[in-house]
Design an enzyme around this catalytic site. Sequence first.
Site, short mmCIF file in Angstrom:
data_model
loop_
_atom_site.label_atom_id
_atom_site.label_comp_id
_atom_site.label_asym_id
_atom_site.label_seq_id
_atom_site.Cartn_x
_atom_site.Cartn_y
_atom_site.Cartn_z
CB VAL A 149 -3.54 -0.88 -3.38
CG1 VAL A 149 -4.88 0.35 -2.99
CG2 VAL A 149 -4.21 -1.62 -2.88
CG PHE A 170 -1.76 -1.01 1.80
CD1 PHE A 170 -3.25 -0.73 0.51
CD2 PHE A 170 -1.46 -2.34 1.91
CE1 PHE A 170 -4.54 -1.41 0.86
CE2 PHE A 170 -2.58 -3.08 2.34
CZ PHE A 170 -3.85 -2.72 1.69
CG ASP A 171 0.80 5.45 -1.79
OD1 ASP A 171 1.85 5.83 -0.78
OD2 ASP A 171 0.06 6.65 -2.47
CE LYS A 172 2.53 8.98 5.42
NZ LYS A 172 1.58 9.47 5.30
#
Length: 664
Positions: free
Chosen positions: A555, A353-355
């Site tokens: 994501v 995941f990107d934050k």
Amino acid sequence: MSRKLFYMVAHKEEDQTPDHHSISSHKTELFFALLSGIFLFTSFLMEQLIAFPTGVSLSGYIISYFFGGYFISMEASKKIIKGGFDIDFLMIAAAAGAAYIDKWPEGALLLFLFSLGHALEHYAMNKAKKSIEALGKLSPKTALLKKEGRLEEVAIKDLRITDIIVVKPNTKIAADGVIISGSSSVNQAPITGESIPVDKTFIADKTNVPSFDTIDKKHIVFTGTINGDSSLDVLVLKLSKDSTVSRLIKMVSEVETQKSPTQRLTKKFEEWYVPLVILVVVLLCFAYVIIDESFNSSLYRAITVLVAASPCALAISTPSAVLSGIARAAQKGVLIKGGKALENLGEITTIAFDKTGTLTEGKPKLTHIIPWNDFKESDFVQLVLEVESLSNHPLARAVAKDIKSQYHIEVANKATNVNAIQGKGIEATYLQEKVFIGNMKLMESASIDMDEVLVSKMEDLLKNGHTVMMVAFKNKIAGLISVMDTPRKTAASTLKRLKEIGIRRMIMLTGDHQNVGDAIAQQIGLTEARGNLLPEDKVAAIKSLLQHDGKIAMVGDGVNDAPAMALSTVSIAMGAAGSDVALETADVALMSDKMENLPFVIGLSRASKRVIKQNIWISLGVVVLLVPATILGLTNIGLAVAFHEGSTIVVVLNALRLLRFNSK
């Protein structure tokens, strides 16, 4: 499947309606199949129950042949001209052979069931495409153009960028654009799948409108969505052909070209299997030379084997499941670009995941206000508001906005002379006294004495991922404030659901400090967080994960971290509605900004994968059982036809179950 149908939907701007010629063709095919059945059973009854001359019932069988074989012959002839022999050719050959050995009822039964299977296949495909084709009906044909103080009804294809259109209450919105007047709730379900209308309001600065992709989504509207109870003025920012809905139609129309791994494997299998079947059938025609039987008996067995060995169910098993899965996803506001992405997503057990903007809100929020040295909280927040409201820094704007909303106070314009100090913070004058808001370095340079207890509080907040700012007034500490990009409200529950459905590793990749990543990971239940990553570091992280886990999904927002997302097995873009880049780059696009759709789409992919496997086993199982039985003479052509075409219908119905898929 009808490519023409998709082509027409994707390219007809003036009239975005389904291709009625193609739809009527499918209806005619079903009608012909039913007529074939009627003449078949009528002739059979006349032959068995009524003493009609043989020629009468034979005429009925011949008519049944015509209606049952018409569409199959058309398709087979087109492929034969191009040098291809497929299942349609095998069926025509089998029916012709049955007629040659005077087995007209069996041949007519074969063509009836095969043509019925064909018609049901097209029905299944059209049903699966229904939600996709409906996109073509979303756009209204006209818009109310505001011109020189009056309203003029114009075709949407005539709208130009920067035109202003008026959207009346409870009507469809005719263009992608930004609201410049009015507020309303808008039903975005046709585009994003959101069941609850979304509140929209006008943009404050109408003279300097940023690009469509960067405008806050509460100000933008999409073609085909439905306005609520208030009138809106919308500044058009995209032409009809470039609107989100038009791009969706075009992309879904290209789904067919992106074959899944199973589809490609099946196609290769058919390429060598069909010629092999033809060779075996030709050899079986001459079995009478070796064994003691007539030529007609050998020919009958060969034709029965031809029917039994034709992989009709196999040919439809994967595309019907893939299209049903993609259509179901579209109903929920998720765009899956082809069978490859659908199948790969079903095999994922690791997600990166990107934050910012993915796991978090993407906007800093005021998290702590701690007055110090007997400062009253009301006086402290007023001081901070006055100073921060003069700064253009994103953190300062976030602090000022949240203080206003939480404490219901406004700026009294008591602060002046604000000055940004690079890398440290800001200074200003408040009530003729110096104010400093920033980090420890700023306090040290201003010779402000630090309180050890407050420093300890600050360090605790820093460890937990907060950005902390000290506030000094009249040469002493007045308190501290902290901000943080807070996790999405649904992040923890979504990750918990992902674990329940078998996602073993969930990793955050962020450019923020490791403390920030660790703090958010702990709050929402990630298995790992990797901080301080530059874009090239994220690419390296994806490569490492691919080597370790084989297949991974990433994501993000589809704009940032594009190289890392492109490298992943499946890239998933959040909030892709309105974002051209996200729609272009992602394999899967969640049109709404809801990460809770992630477990649904992964569950759907896995269900699609299961259905594909079931269909392949059913179709191959019937062939494996029937072929030896027919070679050994254990079954006749009628029974072979019934099993063969029955398996095709079972496969189609099994695939259609995906249209009702719901995650538990």
